[in-house]
Design a protein around this motif. Sequence first.
Motif, PDB file in Angstrom:
ATOM      1  N   MET A   1      62.153  54.364 -32.091  1.00 22.23           N
ATOM      2  CA  MET A   1      61.542  54.820 -31.052  1.00 22.23           C
ATOM      3  C   MET A   1      62.066  54.127 -29.783  1.00 22.23           C
ATOM      4  SD  MET A   1      57.458  55.202 -30.161  1.00 22.23           S
ATOM      5  CE  MET A   1      57.453  56.208 -31.738  1.00 22.23           C
ATOM      6  N   LYS A   2      62.661  54.783 -28.667  1.00 19.80           N
ATOM      7  CA  LYS A   2      62.775  54.038 -27.450  1.00 19.80           C
ATOM      8  C   LYS A   2      61.421  53.875 -26.465  1.00 19.80           C
ATOM      9  CE  LYS A   2      67.186  53.375 -28.310  1.00 19.80           C
ATOM     10  NZ  LYS A   2      67.432  52.287 -29.331  1.00 19.80           N
ATOM     11  N   GLN A   3      61.518  53.225 -25.780  1.00 17.86           N
ATOM     12  CA  GLN A   3      60.454  52.820 -24.732  1.00 17.86           C
ATOM     13  C   GLN A   3      60.362  54.397 -23.616  1.00 17.86           C
ATOM     14  OE1 GLN A   3      59.924  49.182 -23.095  1.00 17.86           O
ATOM     15  NE2 GLN A   3      59.804  48.416 -25.147  1.00 17.86           N
ATOM     16  N   LYS A   4      61.416  54.590 -23.337  1.00 19.43           N
ATOM     17  CA  LYS A   4      61.950  56.055 -22.347  1.00 19.43           C
ATOM     18  C   LYS A   4      60.911  56.943 -22.771  1.00 19.43           C
ATOM     19  CE  LYS A   4      65.727  58.020 -24.643  1.00 19.43           C
ATOM     20  NZ  LYS A   4      67.063  58.220 -24.341  1.00 19.43           N
ATOM     21  N   GLU A   5      60.554  57.168 -23.989  1.00 16.20           N
ATOM     22  CA  GLU A   5      59.899  58.171 -24.335  1.00 16.20           C
ATOM     23  C   GLU A   5      58.164  57.929 -23.685  1.00 16.20           C
ATOM     24  OE1 GLU A   5      59.079  59.079 -28.447  1.00 16.20           O
ATOM     25  OE2 GLU A   5      61.104  58.360 -28.964  1.00 16.20           O
ATOM     26  N   PHE A   6      57.884  56.624 -23.211  1.00 18.23           N
ATOM     27  CA  PHE A   6      56.520  56.357 -22.637  1.00 18.23           C
ATOM     28  C   PHE A   6      56.543  56.412 -21.090  1.00 18.23           C
ATOM     29  CE2 PHE A   6      56.616  54.748 -26.851  1.00 18.23           C
ATOM     30  CZ  PHE A   6      55.212  55.005 -27.414  1.00 18.23           C
ATOM     31  N   ILE A   7      57.546  56.920 -20.576  1.00 11.54           N
ATOM     32  CA  ILE A   7      57.711  57.145 -19.205  1.00 11.54           C
ATOM     33  C   ILE A   7      57.021  58.587 -18.858  1.00 11.54           C
ATOM     34  CG2 ILE A   7      59.234  57.429 -17.200  1.00 11.54           C
ATOM     35  CD1 ILE A   7      61.328  55.501 -18.540  1.00 11.54           C
ATOM     36  N   ILE A   8      56.149  58.471 -18.249  1.00 12.70           N
ATOM     37  CA  ILE A   8      55.440  59.724 -17.563  1.00 12.70           C
ATOM     38  C   ILE A   8      55.787  60.017 -16.280  1.00 12.70           C
ATOM     39  CG2 ILE A   8      53.177  60.714 -17.218  1.00 12.70           C
ATOM     40  CD1 ILE A   8      51.919  59.084 -19.554  1.00 12.70           C
ATOM     41  N   PRO A   9      56.454  61.099 -15.995  1.00 13.94           N
ATOM     42  CA  PRO A   9      56.778  61.560 -14.878  1.00 13.94           C
ATOM     43  C   PRO A   9      56.054  62.549 -14.334  1.00 13.94           C
ATOM     44  CG  PRO A   9      57.875  63.170 -16.605  1.00 13.94           C
ATOM     45  CD  PRO A   9      56.926  62.110 -17.056  1.00 13.94           C
ATOM     46  N   PHE A  10      54.852  61.749 -13.582  1.00 11.76           N
ATOM     47  CA  PHE A  10      53.607  62.523 -12.990  1.00 11.76           C
ATOM     48  C   PHE A  10      53.895  63.372 -11.823  1.00 11.76           C
ATOM     49  CE2 PHE A  10      53.967  58.042 -11.416  1.00 11.76           C
ATOM     50  CZ  PHE A  10      53.770  58.398  -9.991  1.00 11.76           C
ATOM     51  N   SER A  11      54.965  62.941 -11.149  1.00 17.22           N
ATOM     52  CA  SER A  11      54.854  63.711  -9.759  1.00 17.22           C
ATOM     53  C   SER A  11      55.163  65.325 -10.058  1.00 17.22           C
ATOM     54  CB  SER A  11      56.339  63.334  -9.066  1.00 17.22           C
ATOM     55  OG  SER A  11      57.392  63.504  -9.785  1.00 17.22           O
TER      56      SER A  11
END
Length: 178
Positions: A1-11
């Motif tokens: 599991m990469k940490q990029k899954e935890f990036i939330i694109p809120f815009s």
Amino acid sequence: MKQKEFIIPFSGLKQGKHEFKYVIKNEFFESFEYDEFNSADVNLTVLLNKTSTMMELDFIASGSVNVNCDTTNEPYDQSVDSDIQLLVKFGEAFNNEDDEILILPHGEYEMNIAQYVYEMLVLAVPQKRVHPGIADGTLKSEALDKLEELQPKAKDEKENKEESDPRWDELKKLLTDK
């Protein structure tokens, strides 16, 4: 599991409530070079409430991690239940010094929540890890047998077995002779 899954694109999200679900396995902790867990299986729900000026995040985790007992070194599943809240505001510069408030620069369009998830879960595990079988007496291990064997005897047993020392008896008389 990469940490990029935890990036939330809120815009790209509309104002209101949004829900993100994750299953945290041991690979997540390994990406932080944390190897205290033998395995992990934790369900995480992140509730994001977006308003025009800020965002509120609620992290809710439930599951278990497999750890070694501090007393016997026997592996066991430690339950993990934790929740934290994070307030995200916008300002001049990035600031994450406060545990409960994150300030992102104006113009940011995404945020990485991996560090918050990692800290929440590591802190949810008790500092002293004791196998539940020790408390209820069901765990049988060589380490426990050895600890019991080496345990100091009760004070009453020692006093009854030992003869009194005549030198001390003479000194004790001084206490009673006044």
